[in-house]
Design an enzyme around this catalytic site. Structure first.
Site, PDB file in Angstrom:
ATOM      1  N   ASN A   1       0.826  -1.197   0.000  1.00  0.00           N
ATOM      2  CA  ASN A   1       0.000   0.000   0.000  1.00  0.00           C
ATOM      3  C   ASN A   1       0.870   1.260   0.000  1.00  0.00           C
ATOM      4  O   ASN A   1       0.959   1.948  -1.008  1.00  0.00           O
ATOM      5  CB  ASN A   1      -0.913  -0.029   1.218  1.00  0.00           C
ATOM      6  CG  ASN A   1      -2.014   0.999   1.107  1.00  0.00           C
ATOM      7  OD1 ASN A   1      -1.869   1.983   0.414  1.00  0.00           O
ATOM      8  ND2 ASN A   1      -3.105   0.762   1.801  1.00  0.00           N
ATOM      9  N   ASP A   2       1.550   1.522   1.113  1.00  0.00           N
ATOM     10  CA  ASP A   2       2.337   2.760   1.210  1.00  0.00           C
ATOM     11  C   ASP A   2       3.372   2.855   0.104  1.00  0.00           C
ATOM     12  O   ASP A   2       3.650   3.938  -0.399  1.00  0.00           O
ATOM     13  CB  ASP A   2       3.055   2.820   2.561  1.00  0.00           C
ATOM     14  CG  ASP A   2       2.062   2.861   3.707  1.00  0.00           C
ATOM     15  OD1 ASP A   2       0.867   3.092   3.449  1.00  0.00           O
ATOM     16  OD2 ASP A   2       2.479   2.633   4.851  1.00  0.00           O
ATOM     17  N   VAL A   3       3.933   1.714  -0.283  1.00  0.00           N
ATOM     18  CA  VAL A   3       5.064   1.771  -1.222  1.00  0.00           C
ATOM     19  C   VAL A   3       4.615   2.151  -2.624  1.00  0.00           C
ATOM     20  O   VAL A   3       5.446   2.357  -3.504  1.00  0.00           O
ATOM     21  CB  VAL A   3       5.826   0.432  -1.271  1.00  0.00           C
ATOM     22  CG1 VAL A   3       6.454   0.138   0.072  1.00  0.00           C
ATOM     23  CG2 VAL A   3       4.934  -0.682  -1.736  1.00  0.00           C
TER      24      VAL A   3
END
Ligand SMILES: NC(=O)c1ccc[n+]([C@@H]2O[C@H](COP(=O)([O-])OP(=O)(O)OC[C@H]3O[C@@H](n4cnc5c(N)ncnc54)[C@H](OP(=O)(O)O)[C@@H]3O)[C@@H](O)[C@H]2O)c1
Ligand SMILES: NC(=O)c1ccc[n+]([C@@H]2O[C@H](COP(=O)([O-])OP(=O)(O)OC[C@H]3O[C@@H](n4cnc5c(N)ncnc54)[C@H](OP(=O)(O)O)[C@@H]3O)[C@@H](O)[C@H]2O)c1
Lengths: 103, 468, 103, 468
Positions: free
Chosen positions: B394-396
């Site tokens: 997600n964040d990446v």
């Protein structure tokens, strides 16, 4: 040479060694390296043994024993954990075992 | 201390050299394992010495040997058990825990030294007392801090930054108090000072880590690791012991340096991570699931998209590790490969919960190394990709890192999944990732979500592709 | 700590620093690096001064003075020479001067 | 020695740190110059200390200060003069010379220490005596060896390996004798032993370098440099002085490592270089000019070839430096560039007489850095080159390095000039290069020679090209 300066010298040199020696590490090895370094400072166990073995005051002994237990957890656990991580990096031919461990 | 026999001093030096070579080894993929082994040898040998020589302080042989050995055995069992049983995904918190107990041990050792000296009424030079105070304080900080990081990663508590009014005051206060007490301890050494310093250390450690966002925790672990190293070094000075001094300093120095390297890899600055929260703005956002509309799809639709694509890029993340879906993922990739699709894995340096987490995970699933592409290698290829399959990441891939200056992950280099023709997210819900912020990419019109635990969805997907 | 061991420790650490610190040098910098290191060991001048300044035996003084001259040639010449080499690597905007020197 | 005031010891330590940072700086192109400067600062500060503090040995202030200062001034003037006046092409022998005098100084210092101790009848521990003997011997070796290398590079003597029957016996003998005498010196310290050890050192140094071929001399310089470092370190131990110990050790360690790096760059092994000759086979071949037929051409023929080529590669070598033809060469390249020819310089790592020699030379002539191509970068392009212009280079394009296992340069990576469509050599005669072996490429049918001093030929060539 003045004792304090001796220690200072050794300290300063060790700082340089510590930094230079890992300066080429690749980002995938950050965690194992951290874990390995973490295990190394477990050598405080040596200090814990020395102080515990040189006192006869019960309270001190109790504290000392606690310190020894903690330190050996740090040292032994640290090296084993690091080895386990590295196993997965290096030998890709042992999935069975690693799976069990990692499951 | 002059009574340490020369041979023992040389042995100590040899052990110190082992530590140097261990670190050197650990920084290269080929040599890493042997390096670690060498470090272990050095440590074990160093620990054996005091059982053989007369104690430099007392001039006698070690007392309470059986007790000591018993304690070592207990600790060893505990350590080995913990290290063996922990799951891959939980290794970082395990490192934190081990580091914490090490720091605690160092603090206790320093307290005992203080106790001995006070009891014996020695007149050490002030530098020794200062080092003792330092060891007690920082050791306690490392202990408390590590416990909190453990709790955060183990999700015993929220991984979001915890802050409260007056935190920074308390924070600064405990530090100042500790300094003052250290000065007093130097001027007239007394046990009580030592104990209070220790307590202040615990408090300080707590306040240091509470405001740190979960995503930054590993950096904090690394920092506390360096702290512990320094305490061990100081302890080595107090005990006039070379191994402790050199070993501790090595860890302190390399740990500090490593912390900076890791922070850079996550696009964060260390000071920012530590004091961002104190400066007011918390380092991480909220974690609520969004209820904005998204496009979702079924496994067999996804199978068709993948099955007829020429170029597919897989973006693995923390969720893959949680779901342990790496084996079915590899199977899927193999089949797509046989169908003539070019498939690569795009590995973000901080995907998962530790650097190298994805490499470890996929290596475990026997994915050939050449399919794993570092971020810089592959970021150019996304625009040519027909489908990007985001598995529990997600964040990446969160564009906020580029677009939203306020965002906790702002500045972190990300994978350009948004450039692909189609994006498929495998996740269980609309809940955000570690950084706790919404991911605009989920609402992109090129994006479709395949809801469900990665393992189930993956096996469904696998069968659907086989059926094509 | 035993004097000899102290020195040994400092020696060993320095060896590691010495190797690690230059391990990333590029082949074009080999000569300046060699020349710079060469200049550094010119610090033996310090030793030459100490021994010369602590004797009153004429022969010894003569030898000492020779040692001082040699050592300072090593030290001063070494650093100047190294700097001259590096000038050409780094600032390409001073050909005039360098030409004269090099001609 | 305990009488050195603490502040002075700390200053010494600071100087040692300067040396570390100096080496670190010197290993990066951007930081190199400042690094060197920092090293100089450290050295100067270290040298000032004894003028301020009481002499640890005698407990008095320094004697003969005016004399000492005078000696320093003389040395400084000599050093600066030599460093300023030396030509680029002669820098390596200058380094050798400076290194030699340093080694000599170290040996003399050790002799004086020995003299003092003997006179005072001190009972030092045996380790001190051993270190003294070591310093005297190795210092003398470094001195003698460096002088020979200087003579070889300065062409005061043949640069070819000198060997004679019994050399190896003498070599081994002097070493053994030195060891024996050192043992005797340790058992009962006496001046004569020291002196004889020094003489043996001179002999050994001579025999060590005589059999080394000219092309390998720089490697030997680097090795002797490391030797001197070690002697300074040993001297530091004898004088119980940190700067000397750390500084010397740093140079010893990095010097040894650097020696290996350099040897690899030339495709030679250190032991081979040193003992190849002793083992019988000399390390280098003869230097006779060949009289086999070759094709030669005139400047204006060459001008036409170059002027109408699309791709030209320049291979500069030692001859370019000797002739100082770099400026006209750059002009030529500029003009060709204007005519639309793509021109690059192929820089062999050991072209010239020191690593980086060509970079220095061409940088001096303001050649833009991006035109300088490292060997690995450009070796692939030779096959597409219409003309390769070899200016005063020879060994670095000698196919013998690949084809003739016996050849002294065998195994050295070379520039693949032989793959080009045409090759033009600018040289004065048929004499071979540094390695003293024939270059088959000169007799290749694609090759033509433009005889004459590189500077003249180059300006002729330049005018001819302008005239096109
Ligand atoms: N690598 C490191 O050193 C390190 C260390 C600490 C923190 N971090 C941080 O961790 C983050 C890593 O990014 P990431 O993209 O790898 O992970 P992430 O941003 O934490 O996202 C993980 C995603 O996986 C999904 N997920 C969780 N369990 C799942 C399951 N069983 N099946 C399917 N999906 C599942 C979650 O969504 P659902 O909950 O909706 O399923 C979540 O969206 C970065 O913020 C990084 O800074 C990295
Ligand atoms: N770079 C280093 O660190 C280093 C150090 C020491 C030795 N070496 C060795 O030196 C060699 C370097 O190879 P290289 O090809 O650069 O040089 P080289 O092999 O020594 O060849 C130099 C060539 O230049 C010609 N020459 C000399 N003066 C000239 C002038 N005034 N005008 C025109 N031509 C002239 C010579 O032929 P004529 O005499 O016929 O003119 C000779 O063929 C290698 O063997 C290397 O191992 C290198």
């Amino acid at each position: 040479m003045n004792e304090a300066v001796v220690w200072l010298t050794i300290f300063v040199l060790s700082v340089f060694v510590g930094i230079e020696v890992i300066s080429k590490v690749s980002s995938t090895l950050h965690t194992p390296l951290m874990s390995g370094a973490n295990a190394i400072h477990g050598v405080i166990l040596l200090g814990a043994i020395l102080v515990t073995g040189s006192t006869d005051n019960t309270a001190a002994i109790v504290v000392g024993v606690i310190a020894i237990v903690l330190a050996s957890v740090n040292m032994v656990g640290g090296f084993v954990l690091t080895d386990r991580m590295l196993q997965m990096f290096t030998q890709k031919k042992k999935p069975a075992r690693n799976d069990k461990e990692a499951a | 201390m002059h009574s340490i026999p020369t041979w023992a001093q040389v042995v100590y030096l040899a052990c110190a050299v082992c530590f140097i070579l261990a670190l050197k080894g650990l920084s290269g993929p080929k040599t890493a394992r042997n390096g670690n082994l060498l470090g272990a040898v050095g440590a074990v040998v160093a620990v054996l010495v005091p059982f053989i020589i007369k104690n430099p302080a007392t001039g006698e042989h070690l007392h309470h040997v059986p007790l000591i050995v018993a304690a070592i055995v207990v600790g060893t069992i505990g350590g080995v058990y913990g290290a063996q049983k922990v799951q891959m995904t939980q290794m970082p918190q395990m490192v934190a825990l081990f580091n914490g107990v090490g720091g605690g041990a160092a603090a206790l050792v320093a307290l005992l030294e203080l106790h001995e000296h006070v009891a014996a009424g020695d007149h050490e030079n002030w530098f020794v007392w200062a080092a003792t105070a330092f060891t007690i304080f920082v050791g306690a900080v490392s202990f408390a801090g590590s416990c909190v990081t453990f709790a955060k990663l183990q999700e015993l508590m929220t991984s979001r930054p915890v802050s409260f009014p007056g935190l920074s005051v308390l924070f600064g206060g405990s530090l100042i108090a500790a300094v003052v007490l250290s000065v007093m301890l130097v001027r007239d050494p007394a046990m009580n000072y030592g104990i209070i310093i220790g307590v202040l250390g615990l408090l300080f450690g707590l306040l240091l880590v509470l405001p740190v966002g979960g995503a930054d925790v590993p950096i904090v672990i690394s920092l506390l690791n360096a702290f512990t190293g320094l305490t061990v070094a100081a302890g080595g000075y107090v005990l006039a012991n070379t191994v402790l001094l050199v070993g501790g300093t090595l860890v302190g120095a390399s740990g500090t340096f490593l912390t900076i390297l890791m922070a850079n890899a996550m696009g964060r600055s260390v000071t920012n991570i530590l004091f961002g929260a104190l400066k007011g703005g918390s380092t991480l956002g909220g974690g609520e699931a969004s209820d904005r509309p998204v496009k979702s799809l079924q496994p067999n639709d996804a199978a068709i998209m993948l099955g007829y694509a020429d170029r597919v890029i897989i973006v693995p993340g923390y969720g893959l590790a949680v779901a342990q879906a790496q084996h079915s993922l590899r199977e899927l990739v193999d089949i797509l490969g046989e169908r003539g699709t070019q498939v690569d894995y795009a590995i973000h340096p901080v995907a998962g919960r530790m650097p190298g987490h994805m490499n470890v995970l996929l290596a475990e699933a026997q994915v050939p190394y050449d399919q794993l592409k570092e971020m810089d290698e592959i970021n150019g290829d996304f625009k040519d990709a027909d489908v990007v399959l985001v598995v529990g990441a997600n964040d990446v891939v969160n564009p906020a890192a580029k677009t939203t200056p306020g965002a906790p992950i702002y500045g972190m280099p990300i994978l350009n999944a948004d450039e692909a023709k189609n994006i498929i997210f495998m996740k269980r819900s609309m809940r955000p990732g570690f950084a706790g912020i919404e991911n605009e990419l989920l609402f992109d019109e090129k994006t479709q979500l395949l809801f469900g635990d990665a393992k189930d969805s993956m096996s469904k997907l696998l069968n659907a592709v086989k059926a094509l």
